[in-house]
Design a protein around this motif. Sequence first.
Motif, PDB file in Angstrom:
ATOM      1  N   TYR A   3       0.854  -1.172   0.000  1.00  0.00           N
ATOM      2  CA  TYR A   3       0.000   0.000   0.000  1.00  0.00           C
ATOM      3  C   TYR A   3       0.901   1.236   0.000  1.00  0.00           C
ATOM      4  CZ  TYR A   3      -4.799   1.660   0.940  1.00  0.00           C
ATOM      5  OH  TYR A   3      -6.055   2.187   0.853  1.00  0.00           O
ATOM      6  N   ALA A   4       0.548   2.258  -0.783  1.00  0.00           N
ATOM      7  CA  ALA A   4       1.304   3.513  -0.779  1.00  0.00           C
ATOM      8  C   ALA A   4       1.089   4.212   0.566  1.00  0.00           C
ATOM      9  CB  ALA A   4       0.856   4.414  -1.919  1.00  0.00           C
ATOM     10  N   ILE A   5       2.156   4.684   1.180  1.00  0.00           N
ATOM     11  CA  ILE A   5       2.081   5.242   2.533  1.00  0.00           C
ATOM     12  C   ILE A   5       1.212   6.491   2.594  1.00  0.00           C
ATOM     13  CG2 ILE A   5       3.418   6.331   4.382  1.00  0.00           C
ATOM     14  CD1 ILE A   5       5.729   4.468   3.648  1.00  0.00           C
ATOM     15  N   VAL A   6       1.485   7.460   1.744  1.00  0.00           N
ATOM     16  CA  VAL A   6       0.764   8.736   1.796  1.00  0.00           C
ATOM     17  C   VAL A   6      -0.719   8.550   1.512  1.00  0.00           C
ATOM     18  CG1 VAL A   6       0.573  11.047   0.802  1.00  0.00           C
ATOM     19  CG2 VAL A   6       2.833  10.055   1.187  1.00  0.00           C
ATOM     20  N   SER A   7      -1.044   7.781   0.490  1.00  0.00           N
ATOM     21  CA  SER A   7      -2.451   7.585   0.146  1.00  0.00           C
ATOM     22  C   SER A   7      -3.196   6.797   1.219  1.00  0.00           C
ATOM     23  CB  SER A   7      -2.574   6.880  -1.208  1.00  0.00           C
ATOM     24  OG  SER A   7      -2.012   5.581  -1.158  1.00  0.00           O
ATOM     25  N   SER A   8      -2.528   5.810   1.819  1.00  0.00           N
ATOM     26  CA  SER A   8      -3.188   5.014   2.866  1.00  0.00           C
ATOM     27  C   SER A   8      -3.438   5.849   4.111  1.00  0.00           C
ATOM     28  CB  SER A   8      -2.345   3.784   3.210  1.00  0.00           C
ATOM     29  OG  SER A   8      -1.122   4.149   3.821  1.00  0.00           O
ATOM     30  N   PHE A   9      -2.453   6.681   4.501  1.00  0.00           N
ATOM     31  CA  PHE A   9      -2.627   7.549   5.662  1.00  0.00           C
ATOM     32  C   PHE A   9      -3.698   8.605   5.392  1.00  0.00           C
ATOM     33  CE2 PHE A   9       1.745   6.929   7.916  1.00  0.00           C
ATOM     34  CZ  PHE A   9       1.402   5.612   8.157  1.00  0.00           C
ATOM     35  N   SER A  10      -3.750   9.107   4.158  1.00  0.00           N
ATOM     36  CA  SER A  10      -4.763  10.109   3.796  1.00  0.00           C
ATOM     37  C   SER A  10      -6.161   9.514   3.879  1.00  0.00           C
ATOM     38  CB  SER A  10      -4.506  10.638   2.376  1.00  0.00           C
ATOM     39  OG  SER A  10      -3.259  11.279   2.292  1.00  0.00           O
ATOM     40  N   GLU A  11      -6.297   8.311   3.352  1.00  0.00           N
ATOM     41  CA  GLU A  11      -7.595   7.630   3.387  1.00  0.00           C
ATOM     42  C   GLU A  11      -8.017   7.359   4.826  1.00  0.00           C
ATOM     43  OE1 GLU A  11      -8.857   3.147   2.464  1.00  0.00           O
ATOM     44  OE2 GLU A  11      -8.286   4.226   0.637  1.00  0.00           O
ATOM     45  N   SER A  12      -7.076   6.899   5.634  1.00  0.00           N
ATOM     46  CA  SER A  12      -7.356   6.610   7.036  1.00  0.00           C
ATOM     47  C   SER A  12      -7.775   7.878   7.784  1.00  0.00           C
ATOM     48  CB  SER A  12      -6.115   5.995   7.691  1.00  0.00           C
ATOM     49  OG  SER A  12      -6.313   5.789   9.066  1.00  0.00           O
ATOM     50  N   ALA A  13      -7.092   8.992   7.485  1.00  0.00           N
ATOM     51  CA  ALA A  13      -7.426  10.273   8.121  1.00  0.00           C
ATOM     52  C   ALA A  13      -8.825  10.733   7.709  1.00  0.00           C
ATOM     53  CB  ALA A  13      -6.398  11.332   7.757  1.00  0.00           C
ATOM     54  N   GLY A  14      -9.190  10.499   6.445  1.00  0.00           N
ATOM     55  CA  GLY A  14     -10.528  10.844   5.978  1.00  0.00           C
ATOM     56  C   GLY A  14     -11.600  10.049   6.712  1.00  0.00           C
ATOM     57  N   VAL A  15     -11.315   8.775   6.973  1.00  0.00           N
ATOM     58  CA  VAL A  15     -12.250   7.926   7.716  1.00  0.00           C
ATOM     59  C   VAL A  15     -12.391   8.439   9.148  1.00  0.00           C
ATOM     60  CG1 VAL A  15     -12.639   5.612   8.645  1.00  0.00           C
ATOM     61  CG2 VAL A  15     -11.814   5.890   6.301  1.00  0.00           C
ATOM     62  N   ILE A  16     -11.274   8.863   9.741  1.00  0.00           N
ATOM     63  CA  ILE A  16     -11.317   9.421  11.100  1.00  0.00           C
ATOM     64  C   ILE A  16     -12.193  10.666  11.140  1.00  0.00           C
ATOM     65  CG2 ILE A  16      -9.919  10.829  12.664  1.00  0.00           C
ATOM     66  CD1 ILE A  16      -7.978   8.694  12.949  1.00  0.00           C
ATOM     67  N   PHE A  17     -12.114  11.491  10.094  1.00  0.00           N
ATOM     68  CA  PHE A  17     -12.968  12.686  10.052  1.00  0.00           C
ATOM     69  C   PHE A  17     -14.439  12.293  10.147  1.00  0.00           C
ATOM     70  CE2 PHE A  17     -15.747  15.380   7.471  1.00  0.00           C
ATOM     71  CZ  PHE A  17     -15.654  16.569   8.178  1.00  0.00           C
ATOM     72  N   PHE A  18     -14.855  11.318   9.332  1.00  0.00           N
ATOM     73  CA  PHE A  18     -16.248  10.877   9.349  1.00  0.00           C
ATOM     74  C   PHE A  18     -16.634  10.323  10.723  1.00  0.00           C
ATOM     75  CE2 PHE A  18     -16.360  10.892   4.670  1.00  0.00           C
ATOM     76  CZ  PHE A  18     -17.637  11.399   4.465  1.00  0.00           C
ATOM     77  N   ILE A  19     -15.782   9.469  11.277  1.00  0.00           N
ATOM     78  CA  ILE A  19     -16.095   8.840  12.561  1.00  0.00           C
ATOM     79  C   ILE A  19     -16.151   9.868  13.682  1.00  0.00           C
ATOM     80  CG2 ILE A  19     -15.237   7.242  14.316  1.00  0.00           C
ATOM     81  CD1 ILE A  19     -14.157   5.492  12.071  1.00  0.00           C
ATOM     82  N   MET A  20     -15.196  10.809  13.695  1.00  0.00           N
ATOM     83  CA  MET A  20     -15.175  11.820  14.743  1.00  0.00           C
ATOM     84  C   MET A  20     -16.318  12.818  14.587  1.00  0.00           C
ATOM     85  SD  MET A  20     -12.998  11.122  17.019  1.00  0.00           S
ATOM     86  CE  MET A  20     -13.212  12.660  17.918  1.00  0.00           C
ATOM     87  N   THR A  21     -16.822  12.989  13.369  1.00  0.00           N
ATOM     88  CA  THR A  21     -18.016  13.815  13.191  1.00  0.00           C
ATOM     89  C   THR A  21     -19.192  13.162  13.906  1.00  0.00           C
ATOM     90  OG1 THR A  21     -17.251  14.625  11.030  1.00  0.00           O
ATOM     91  CG2 THR A  21     -19.590  14.863  11.508  1.00  0.00           C
ATOM     92  N   PHE A  22     -19.308  11.847  13.756  1.00  0.00           N
ATOM     93  CA  PHE A  22     -20.348  11.092  14.465  1.00  0.00           C
ATOM     94  C   PHE A  22     -20.125  11.159  15.973  1.00  0.00           C
ATOM     95  CE2 PHE A  22     -21.182   7.016  16.598  1.00  0.00           C
ATOM     96  CZ  PHE A  22     -22.570   6.980  16.522  1.00  0.00           C
ATOM     97  N   VAL A  23     -18.871  11.043  16.399  1.00  0.00           N
ATOM     98  CA  VAL A  23     -18.549  11.102  17.832  1.00  0.00           C
ATOM     99  C   VAL A  23     -18.933  12.462  18.406  1.00  0.00           C
ATOM    100  CG1 VAL A  23     -16.652  11.167  19.502  1.00  0.00           C
ATOM    101  CG2 VAL A  23     -16.710   9.380  17.766  1.00  0.00           C
ATOM    102  N   GLY A  24     -18.557  13.534  17.705  1.00  0.00           N
ATOM    103  CA  GLY A  24     -18.880  14.879  18.176  1.00  0.00           C
ATOM    104  C   GLY A  24     -20.374  15.127  18.247  1.00  0.00           C
ATOM    105  N   PHE A  25     -21.095  14.616  17.254  1.00  0.00           N
ATOM    106  CA  PHE A  25     -22.546  14.790  17.210  1.00  0.00           C
ATOM    107  C   PHE A  25     -23.223  14.011  18.343  1.00  0.00           C
ATOM    108  CE2 PHE A  25     -26.816  13.603  15.763  1.00  0.00           C
ATOM    109  CZ  PHE A  25     -27.319  14.854  15.413  1.00  0.00           C
ATOM    110  N   SER A  26     -22.843  12.756  18.512  1.00  0.00           N
ATOM    111  CA  SER A  26     -23.468  11.921  19.555  1.00  0.00           C
ATOM    112  C   SER A  26     -23.095  12.418  20.949  1.00  0.00           C
ATOM    113  CB  SER A  26     -23.060  10.452  19.392  1.00  0.00           C
ATOM    114  OG  SER A  26     -21.661  10.295  19.531  1.00  0.00           O
TER     115      SER A  26
END
Length: 239
Positions: A38-61
């Motif tokens: 897996y390419a390092i930069v793209s994998s970390f970017s994708e993972s960070a994007g997923v964290i954004f979505f999850i933390m949006t749910f966390v902040g809302f709940s």
Amino acid sequence: MKNLLRYHFKVYLKSNKLLLPFLIYLIYLFTAYSIMPYAIVSSFSESAGVIFFIMTFVGFSYSELENPVTEQLVLLKVQNDNLYYLSRIIVLAIVGVIMSVIGILYPVIGNIYNHAHLFTRSLILSDIVFGFVLHCTMGLLGALTGSLFHPRIIKNRKIAILMVFFTAVLAIAKGALINEIPSMDFVTWVFPPVYDILVTLTGCEFFSLQALVMPFLWGLIYGTVLITMQLHFLKKNKF
């Protein structure tokens, strides 16, 4: 502040609402890094994007957790609205940092376990540092975005759910929207700069401080604006 943080964490942990976000993220990590290399930069970017979505749910709940009566009692005891609301934001930031640590440690350990074959190139210290900062930035933006749709700010919860989902999606997909409708560029800047940060990493083989400094600065400014707005509306919209 220490007692406030302890109180908020106690309330949050008792709710068991923290378990699902972490479980979802672990499932994502397990699935994403099951394919290699897996390419390092793209994998970390994708993972960070997923964290954004999850933390949006966390902040809302999280914004819906506290009982209004209990909140009033704590505010009366603390006698400092800013300190109280900032302590809630700090709790969310800590959750984001913990999730970011997991997001970085998982592939690092996986890379060691797979004899440095998990990625397309060797993992270096700057990858870990920039990757962690990227995850933390996305996590904080997500938490602040979700918590902005507080029950005292958006009283209709059905509308709030639609708004937070719409905001989270456009934060990531506004680049595609602008490509289809260029005139939307005038409007999409109001959404979290997730796309603006991640797009600077598209096609990159290595993280670059020069390329990331302005997007990260924009993320910091945007996050500060969200905090200011949240404090203003919560103090304005009383119980």
